[in-house]
Design a protein around this motif. Structure first.
Motif, PDB file in Angstrom:
ATOM      1  N   GLY A 255      50.408 -21.363  51.180  1.00 16.81           N
ATOM      2  CA  GLY A 255      49.360 -20.416  50.806  1.00 16.81           C
ATOM      3  C   GLY A 255      48.409 -20.202  51.954  1.00 16.81           C
ATOM      4  N   PRO A 256      47.204 -19.701  51.634  1.00 17.42           N
ATOM      5  CA  PRO A 256      46.748 -19.381  50.282  1.00 17.42           C
ATOM      6  C   PRO A 256      47.291 -18.039  49.810  1.00 17.42           C
ATOM      7  CG  PRO A 256      45.045 -18.822  51.859  1.00 17.42           C
ATOM      8  CD  PRO A 256      46.157 -19.452  52.655  1.00 17.42           C
ATOM      9  N   LEU A 257      47.154 -17.805  48.491  1.00 19.79           N
ATOM     10  CA  LEU A 257      47.413 -16.482  47.953  1.00 19.79           C
ATOM     11  C   LEU A 257      46.299 -15.553  48.391  1.00 19.79           C
ATOM     12  CD1 LEU A 257      48.393 -17.743  44.390  1.00 19.79           C
ATOM     13  CD2 LEU A 257      49.937 -17.141  46.264  1.00 19.79           C
ATOM     14  N   GLU A 258      46.518 -14.252  48.277  1.00 19.50           N
ATOM     15  CA  GLU A 258      45.550 -13.299  48.814  1.00 19.50           C
ATOM     16  C   GLU A 258      45.163 -12.259  47.775  1.00 19.50           C
ATOM     17  OE1 GLU A 258      47.368 -11.660  52.283  1.00 19.50           O
ATOM     18  OE2 GLU A 258      47.060 -13.468  53.494  1.00 19.50           O
ATOM     19  N   ALA A 259      43.885 -11.863  47.823  1.00 18.67           N
ATOM     20  CA  ALA A 259      43.360 -10.799  46.970  1.00 18.67           C
ATOM     21  C   ALA A 259      42.200 -10.150  47.694  1.00 18.67           C
ATOM     22  CB  ALA A 259      42.933 -11.354  45.614  1.00 18.67           C
ATOM     23  N   GLU A 260      41.652  -9.072  47.111  1.00 14.32           N
ATOM     24  CA  GLU A 260      40.584  -8.300  47.736  1.00 14.32           C
ATOM     25  C   GLU A 260      39.356  -8.261  46.833  1.00 14.32           C
ATOM     26  OE1 GLU A 260      40.738  -6.884  50.737  1.00 14.32           O
ATOM     27  OE2 GLU A 260      42.851  -7.371  51.136  1.00 14.32           O
ATOM     28  N   VAL A 261      38.187  -8.225  47.458  1.00 14.05           N
ATOM     29  CA  VAL A 261      36.936  -8.051  46.718  1.00 14.05           C
ATOM     30  C   VAL A 261      37.031  -6.793  45.861  1.00 14.05           C
ATOM     31  CG1 VAL A 261      34.493  -7.456  46.976  1.00 14.05           C
ATOM     32  CG2 VAL A 261      35.484  -9.298  48.342  1.00 14.05           C
ATOM     33  N   ASN A 275      54.323 -34.362  29.709  1.00 10.32           N
ATOM     34  CA  ASN A 275      53.348 -35.160  28.966  1.00 10.32           C
ATOM     35  C   ASN A 275      51.890 -34.774  29.176  1.00 10.32           C
ATOM     36  OD1 ASN A 275      55.393 -36.979  27.943  1.00 10.32           O
ATOM     37  ND2 ASN A 275      55.497 -37.871  29.993  1.00 10.32           N
ATOM     38  N   VAL A 276      51.546 -34.187  30.311  1.00  7.29           N
ATOM     39  CA  VAL A 276      50.143 -34.050  30.702  1.00  7.29           C
ATOM     40  C   VAL A 276      49.587 -32.684  30.293  1.00  7.29           C
ATOM     41  CG1 VAL A 276      48.621 -33.811  32.712  1.00  7.29           C
ATOM     42  CG2 VAL A 276      50.234 -35.712  32.592  1.00  7.29           C
ATOM     43  N   THR A 277      48.427 -32.697  29.629  1.00  5.58           N
ATOM     44  CA  THR A 277      47.705 -31.474  29.301  1.00  5.58           C
ATOM     45  C   THR A 277      46.888 -31.019  30.501  1.00  5.58           C
ATOM     46  OG1 THR A 277      47.567 -31.959  26.941  1.00  5.58           O
ATOM     47  CG2 THR A 277      45.903 -30.474  27.829  1.00  5.58           C
ATOM     48  N   SER A 278      47.023 -29.751  30.858  1.00  4.61           N
ATOM     49  CA  SER A 278      46.254 -29.189  31.965  1.00  4.61           C
ATOM     50  C   SER A 278      44.848 -28.812  31.500  1.00  4.61           C
ATOM     51  CB  SER A 278      46.957 -27.949  32.511  1.00  4.61           C
ATOM     52  OG  SER A 278      46.213 -27.375  33.572  1.00  4.61           O
ATOM     53  N   ASN A 279      43.902 -28.924  32.419  1.00  2.00           N
ATOM     54  CA  ASN A 279      42.520 -28.480  32.197  1.00  2.00           C
ATOM     55  C   ASN A 279      42.249 -27.446  33.278  1.00  2.00           C
ATOM     56  OD1 ASN A 279      41.780 -30.878  30.252  1.00  2.00           O
ATOM     57  ND2 ASN A 279      42.705 -31.790  32.055  1.00  2.00           N
ATOM     58  N   PHE A 280      42.710 -26.230  33.045  1.00  4.23           N
ATOM     59  CA  PHE A 280      42.885 -25.242  34.107  1.00  4.23           C
ATOM     60  C   PHE A 280      41.562 -24.546  34.408  1.00  4.23           C
ATOM     61  CE2 PHE A 280      45.429 -21.358  35.629  1.00  4.23           C
ATOM     62  CZ  PHE A 280      45.704 -21.950  36.850  1.00  4.23           C
ATOM     63  N   HIS A 281      41.145 -24.621  35.683  1.00  2.00           N
ATOM     64  CA  HIS A 281      39.832 -24.122  36.090  1.00  2.00           C
ATOM     65  C   HIS A 281      39.907 -23.474  37.461  1.00  2.00           C
ATOM     66  CE1 HIS A 281      35.559 -23.881  36.908  1.00  2.00           C
ATOM     67  NE2 HIS A 281      35.713 -24.644  37.978  1.00  2.00           N
ATOM     68  N   PRO A 282      39.257 -22.324  37.642  1.00  2.00           N
ATOM     69  CA  PRO A 282      39.160 -21.730  38.975  1.00  2.00           C
ATOM     70  C   PRO A 282      37.824 -22.098  39.623  1.00  2.00           C
ATOM     71  CG  PRO A 282      38.593 -20.080  37.321  1.00  2.00           C
ATOM     72  CD  PRO A 282      38.779 -21.387  36.605  1.00  2.00           C
ATOM     73  N   ILE A 283      37.848 -22.981  40.598  1.00  2.00           N
ATOM     74  CA  ILE A 283      36.599 -23.383  41.256  1.00  2.00           C
ATOM     75  C   ILE A 283      36.046 -22.194  42.037  1.00  2.00           C
ATOM     76  CG2 ILE A 283      35.577 -24.899  42.995  1.00  2.00           C
ATOM     77  CD1 ILE A 283      37.572 -27.012  42.250  1.00  2.00           C
ATOM     78  N   GLY A 284      34.789 -21.842  41.757  1.00  2.00           N
ATOM     79  CA  GLY A 284      34.150 -20.703  42.391  1.00  2.00           C
ATOM     80  C   GLY A 284      34.298 -19.416  41.609  1.00  2.00           C
ATOM     81  N   ASN A 285      34.865 -19.521  40.398  1.00  2.00           N
ATOM     82  CA  ASN A 285      35.042 -18.331  39.580  1.00  2.00           C
ATOM     83  C   ASN A 285      35.077 -18.756  38.121  1.00  2.00           C
ATOM     84  OD1 ASN A 285      36.168 -15.588  38.668  1.00  2.00           O
ATOM     85  ND2 ASN A 285      36.132 -15.330  40.894  1.00  2.00           N
ATOM     86  N   VAL A 286      35.458 -17.846  37.250  1.00  2.00           N
ATOM     87  CA  VAL A 286      35.496 -18.100  35.811  1.00  2.00           C
ATOM     88  C   VAL A 286      36.570 -17.199  35.218  1.00  2.00           C
ATOM     89  CG1 VAL A 286      33.805 -16.311  35.198  1.00  2.00           C
ATOM     90  CG2 VAL A 286      33.984 -18.362  33.770  1.00  2.00           C
ATOM     91  N   TRP A 287      37.124 -17.619  34.088  1.00  2.00           N
ATOM     92  CA  TRP A 287      38.090 -16.775  33.391  1.00  2.00           C
ATOM     93  C   TRP A 287      37.316 -15.705  32.627  1.00  2.00           C
ATOM     94  CZ3 TRP A 287      42.288 -17.663  35.746  1.00  2.00           C
ATOM     95  CH2 TRP A 287      42.694 -18.947  36.093  1.00  2.00           C
ATOM     96  N   THR A 288      37.217 -14.509  33.228  1.00  2.00           N
ATOM     97  CA  THR A 288      36.498 -13.418  32.582  1.00  2.00           C
ATOM     98  C   THR A 288      37.097 -13.118  31.218  1.00  2.00           C
ATOM     99  OG1 THR A 288      36.150 -12.500  34.792  1.00  2.00           O
ATOM    100  CG2 THR A 288      35.646 -11.073  32.910  1.00  2.00           C
ATOM    101  N   LYS A 289      38.430 -13.131  31.148  1.00  2.00           N
ATOM    102  CA  LYS A 289      39.160 -13.041  29.889  1.00  2.00           C
ATOM    103  C   LYS A 289      40.179 -14.168  29.882  1.00  2.00           C
ATOM    104  CE  LYS A 289      38.808  -7.981  29.562  1.00  2.00           C
ATOM    105  NZ  LYS A 289      39.590  -6.702  29.510  1.00  2.00           N
ATOM    106  N   ASP A 318      42.218 -13.802  33.229  1.00  2.00           N
ATOM    107  CA  ASP A 318      41.815 -12.811  34.222  1.00  2.00           C
ATOM    108  C   ASP A 318      40.551 -13.264  34.935  1.00  2.00           C
ATOM    109  OD1 ASP A 318      43.869 -11.344  33.159  1.00  2.00           O
ATOM    110  OD2 ASP A 318      42.611  -9.719  32.368  1.00  2.00           O
ATOM    111  N   MET A 319      40.466 -12.942  36.214  1.00  2.00           N
ATOM    112  CA  MET A 319      39.253 -13.184  37.010  1.00  2.00           C
ATOM    113  C   MET A 319      38.810 -11.896  37.676  1.00  2.00           C
ATOM    114  SD  MET A 319      39.933 -16.795  39.006  1.00  2.00           S
ATOM    115  CE  MET A 319      41.529 -16.299  39.658  1.00  2.00           C
ATOM    116  N   GLU A 320      37.507 -11.666  37.724  1.00  2.00           N
ATOM    117  CA  GLU A 320      36.927 -10.623  38.555  1.00  2.00           C
ATOM    118  C   GLU A 320      36.564 -11.221  39.906  1.00  2.00           C
ATOM    119  OE1 GLU A 320      33.673  -9.157  36.270  1.00  2.00           O
ATOM    120  OE2 GLU A 320      34.963  -8.130  34.804  1.00  2.00           O
ATOM    121  N   LEU A 321      36.623 -10.414  40.968  1.00  5.01           N
ATOM    122  CA  LEU A 321      36.432 -10.918  42.325  1.00  5.01           C
ATOM    123  C   LEU A 321      35.314 -10.134  43.008  1.00  5.01           C
ATOM    124  CD1 LEU A 321      40.199 -11.151  43.374  1.00  5.01           C
ATOM    125  CD2 LEU A 321      38.823 -12.869  42.185  1.00  5.01           C
ATOM    126  N   PRO A 322      34.042 -10.472  42.749  1.00  6.68           N
ATOM    127  CA  PRO A 322      32.944  -9.694  43.324  1.00  6.68           C
ATOM    128  C   PRO A 322      32.543 -10.111  44.729  1.00  6.68           C
ATOM    129  CG  PRO A 322      32.061 -11.297  41.794  1.00  6.68           C
ATOM    130  CD  PRO A 322      33.554 -11.430  41.742  1.00  6.68           C
TER     131      PRO A 322
END
Length: 372
Positions: A255-261, A275-289, A318-322
C-alpha cells in the motif's frame, strides 16, 4: 504528501519492529491433519525449518480489485468460478506459510449480484492439491449453504445453482470437517447481494478480509510456520491479518491505498475468523454510514466510530474525505495491530483545509521556549 509535523501525528500508532510471542504450542500431525503443500522446507544448522520456496509472490487480494456496482433493473444469471489453490507464500518477509485459497487470494474474489439473480457456481479442486474442499454461501437457502452439494476431491469439479433471494453482504467459506483450519488458512470471501434499487453511489470502493493464523512459531520468527491446531483450539492466534499478510496494504508493504479529498469511499469487510471478532475503526475518520452485519437493505448507522464484525459476518461502511491524511484501518483491539500484523492504510491526497484540520496551528510545540 505529508510534511514532518503532519507525519508525527500519523505515526502515533507505530508498527515498526514490533513482534510478540503468541504462546502457540506445536501440534503433532495426525491422519486427520492435512498434508503439507509446496516444496519441503530446508533445515538450517540450528534445526529450524527455513522459509519454503514460495509458489506465488503474494496471496493478498488487491482491495481495489472488486466488481463494479450492479447496473441493471432486472435479474440475471451470474456465473461464478472458484478454483481452490493450495500455495506457499510469505506472511511477512522471511516467514512462509501454506495457504488454502479461492482463486489464489485472501480473501477470495468478491461476488456481486442483484437480489433475485441466479448464481451458477463452478468449484474446481486441481489434481495437485492435497485436500478435499467445498463452499458454504451464507447468501443461499439450502443445506450447508451449498456445502454438501459442492464437495470436491483433488482432480474434481462440481456445480451448484441457487437464487440470491435476500439482500446483504454475506461471507462464503470452505466448510469441510476441518473448516476452522481451512478458513484460517484463507478459504473465505464475500458475496454482496445488492437490493433491487442498489446502494448509494460512492467514488471508490475497497474490499478487505480479516482472519487469524495459528502457527507453531512466534509472530515474526523467521522460517516456515506450520499450522498449530492446539493454538487454534485455544483461540491464541500468531497473526491477525487483513488480506492474508502482515500489514499487506499498509505503506510498508503493498500500500497504501489511494483516494482524493472530496471523495466518498466505501469499505467492505468480511471477517473469516474463524474465532476473532473485529472492532473495525478508521483512525482519523469515522463511518459516515455504517451497515452492521452487512444488512445493506436497512437504514445505515450514522457517524459510527468502531463497528463489531463477528466471525462469519460482514460490514459495509462509507467515509467522507474532507482533508488530506493517512487513514489507518484497524481492529481497535490494538495489540492485533501493533503485534499481530493487522493494518491497511488509505492516503488521501488533495488541497489542505485548515479550517477543518490544522495540525500546525500555533506552530510546532518544539518551537516553544519550554522545549528549547
Amino acid at each position: 504528501m505529508f510534511d514532518t509535523s503532519r507525519r508525527r501525528m500519523l505515526q502515533a500508532l507505530g508498527i515498526g519492529g514490533v513482534a510478540s510471542v503468541a504462546g502457540c504450542a506445536g501440534a503433532p500431525q495426525t491422519e486427520s491433519d492435512p498434508p503439507s503443500t509446496g516444496s519441503a522446507p530446508v533445515q538450517t544448522d540450528t534445526g529450524t525449518p527455513a522459509p519454503k520456496q514460495t509458489d506465488v509472490d503474494s496471496v493478498a487480494a488487491d482491495p481495489a480489485d472488486l466488481p463494479d456496482p450492479v447496473d441493471r433493473d432486472s435479474t440475471a444469471t451470474v456465473e461464478v468460478d472458484l478454483e481452490v489453490r493450495e500455495v506457499t507464500a510469505e506472511v511477512e518477509p522471511g516467514v512462509t506459510f501454506d495457504y488454502m485459497t479461492f482463486n489464489g487470494t485472501v480473501p477470495g474474489p468478491m461476488v456481486r449480484v442483484r437480489r433475485g439473480d441466479t448464481v451458477e457456481l463452478t468449484i474446481r479442486n486441481p489434481e495437485g492439491n492435497g485436500m478435499p474442499h467445498n463452499v458454504d454461501f451464507h447468501a443461499a437457502y439450502g443445506t450447508g449453504g451449498g456445502a454438501e452439494a459442492t464437495g470436491v476431491n483433488p482432480g474434481e469439479q462440481n456445480k451448484l445453482k441457487f437464487q440470491a433471494r435476500y439482500p446483504g453482504a454475506f461471507i462464503y467459506h470452505c466448510a469441510v470437517p476441518n473448516l476452522d483450519y481451512h478458513i484460517s488458512a484463507g478459504m473465505f470471501g464475500m458475496i454482496l447481494v445488492e437490493p433491487e434499487d442498489g446502494m448509494p453511489e460512492v467514488d471508490r470502493e475497497f474490499y478487505l478480509g480479516q482472519h487469524e493464523l495459528y502457527t507453531d512459531k512466534a509472530t515474526g520468527e523467521e522460517g516456515h510456520h506450520g499450522f498449530d491446531f492446539q493454538a487454534m483450539a485455544a483461540e491464541e492466534p500468531t497473526y491477525v491479518l487483513l488480506n492474508g499478510e502482515k500489514y499487506a496494504y499498509a505503506a510498508a508493504r503493498y500500500g497504501p491505498l489511494e483516494a482524493e479529498v472530496g471523495e466518498t469511499v466505501r469499505v467492505f469487510l468480511v471477517d473469516g475468523g474463524p474465532n476473532v471478532t473485529s472492532n473495525f475503526h478508521p483512525i482519523g475518520n469515522v463511518w459516515t454510514k455504517a451497515w452492521p452485519n452487512g444488512a445493506v437493505a436497512g437504514d445505515p448507522d450514522r457517524f459510527a466510530q468502531t463497528m463489531k464484525v463477528a466471525p462469519g459476518s460482514c460490514f459495509v461502511g462509507d467515509m467522507e474525505l474532507p482533508v488530506t491524511e493517512r487513514i489507518k484501518l484497524v481492529d481497535h483491539a490494538l495489540s492485533r495491530v501493533a503485534r499481530k500484523g493487522l493494518l491497511a492504510e488509505i492516503d488521501v491526497a488533495g488541497p489542505e483545509n485548515e479550517e477543518i484540520y490544522d495540525p500546525d496551528f500555533g506552530g510546532s510545540r518544539h518551537d516553544d521556549p519550554m522545549y528549547s
